[in-house]
Design a protein around this motif. Sequence first.
Motif, PDB file in Angstrom:
ATOM      1  N   TYR A 116       5.827  -1.342  42.229  1.00 24.24           N
ATOM      2  CA  TYR A 116       5.820  -0.838  43.602  1.00 24.24           C
ATOM      3  C   TYR A 116       6.152  -2.016  44.518  1.00 24.24           C
ATOM      4  CZ  TYR A 116       4.449   2.743  47.015  1.00 24.24           C
ATOM      5  OH  TYR A 116       4.459   3.705  47.991  1.00 24.24           O
ATOM      6  N   VAL A 117       6.905  -1.765  45.589  1.00 20.99           N
ATOM      7  CA  VAL A 117       7.259  -2.832  46.517  1.00 20.99           C
ATOM      8  C   VAL A 117       6.962  -2.384  47.941  1.00 20.99           C
ATOM      9  CG1 VAL A 117       9.685  -2.093  46.665  1.00 20.99           C
ATOM     10  CG2 VAL A 117       9.061  -4.455  47.236  1.00 20.99           C
ATOM     11  N   ASP A 170       7.616  -3.242  51.919  1.00 22.28           N
ATOM     12  CA  ASP A 170       8.472  -3.953  52.873  1.00 22.28           C
ATOM     13  C   ASP A 170       7.637  -4.294  54.112  1.00 22.28           C
ATOM     14  OD1 ASP A 170      10.384  -4.983  54.531  1.00 22.28           O
ATOM     15  OD2 ASP A 170      11.840  -3.360  54.229  1.00 22.28           O
ATOM     16  N   VAL A 230      13.639  -4.969  52.314  1.00 19.27           N
ATOM     17  CA  VAL A 230      13.580  -4.019  51.203  1.00 19.27           C
ATOM     18  C   VAL A 230      14.315  -2.732  51.552  1.00 19.27           C
ATOM     19  CG1 VAL A 230      12.054  -2.648  49.732  1.00 19.27           C
ATOM     20  CG2 VAL A 230      11.418  -4.993  50.359  1.00 19.27           C
ATOM     21  N   TRP A 241       8.189   2.676  46.851  1.00 26.98           N
ATOM     22  CA  TRP A 241       8.266   1.679  47.910  1.00 26.98           C
ATOM     23  C   TRP A 241       7.805   2.260  49.241  1.00 26.98           C
ATOM     24  CZ3 TRP A 241      11.236   1.466  52.467  1.00 26.98           C
ATOM     25  CH2 TRP A 241      12.130   2.529  52.653  1.00 26.98           C
TER      26      TRP A 241
END
Length: 363
Positions: free
Chosen positions: A157-158, A160, A168, A267
Amino acid sequence: MPITEVLVVGGGTSGAATAAALARAGIKVILLDRGSPRQRPEQPTGERLAASARPLLAQLGFWDAFQAAGHAPSDSVESDWGTGGSRTSLTDPYGPGWLLDRSRFDRDLLQQAESQGVQVRTGDAVLVTPTSVRGRRTGFLVTCRSGHRTWPLTCRYVVDASGRRRTVAGSLGHHAENVDTLVAFTTHLAREQPSSPPRVRAHRDGWWWYTSTPEGGCVLTCFTDPDLPSAQLLREAARDAKLPAGTPFRRRPAGTSWLAEPGGHGWVAVGDAALTIDPLAGQGIVTALHAALVAAQDIVTADGSYRRWLTSTRVLLRIQQRAAYFSEHRWPSEAFWSRRTCADQSTTPQRHRGQSCRTPVLR
């Protein structure tokens, strides 16, 4: 290749708070910070933190450290807005707010995240690429950079939290929708200034915010549109703040914008990466802290709460923003004000909105 559950891109308020909240929930987190707290230059911004931040700081386990930092209390704001000047005592069930040492606040919050188990690394995301196995999304491959060195990192998972850069989101093909083109001109004077409450004043071509800083200096920020003449606004603001003639200002974007898609599979964007509202709507840091807590909960539970919260918050802040502009009616035909109060202005963003409802007077 390093593997983590969640990668947070950005070490500002929203990034550090989201990382801390996730770590408190038992999630393995790596945070990419463009400069370590010791390397980041001091940039006093003269911000005021509302007392309503207290329960949010407590949820992050940050309240005791915040108290120990000794931020100065602030319980009133002088204003020259609308029909005349006033000195407004700001009441809050939690008590007075604080005149924030923003650089120290961000450093302390990042250190709080580290104490919760977040791995903080100096660097930035350059490219974010979804990964999959047999057509099923498994996470992201992130190319990170620090100076001339690059390295890969994989995560499930990212987040931003890169601010208006939206690193991102942009890498994944999502772009911001801009509502206005507001810009800010800021100057910081380090010399000792007489202590006074923060004040806000309207001008025919914009408005300005002036406040003392905890270290004894002052910060003056003027807001206007880039196509309007700023020289007179800056001169009058500097004179009002008793700053020397010819004081230099630094320009930066300050307009309202947001991501139509503030997240997707694996994300999410938080803080300014998700939503920026011009400072007249206020509550910027409080909103960032609240967003971090809701986003972290959504990442853990996948209950969809963050998108719902972000939508309602955006509407509320836009209402507050427009109400503030409508309350100033001394220059209804001037381009800066007519752009923000004309009847056919909606809450639907446009890519390059900035035009007046009538032909602007460009002097």
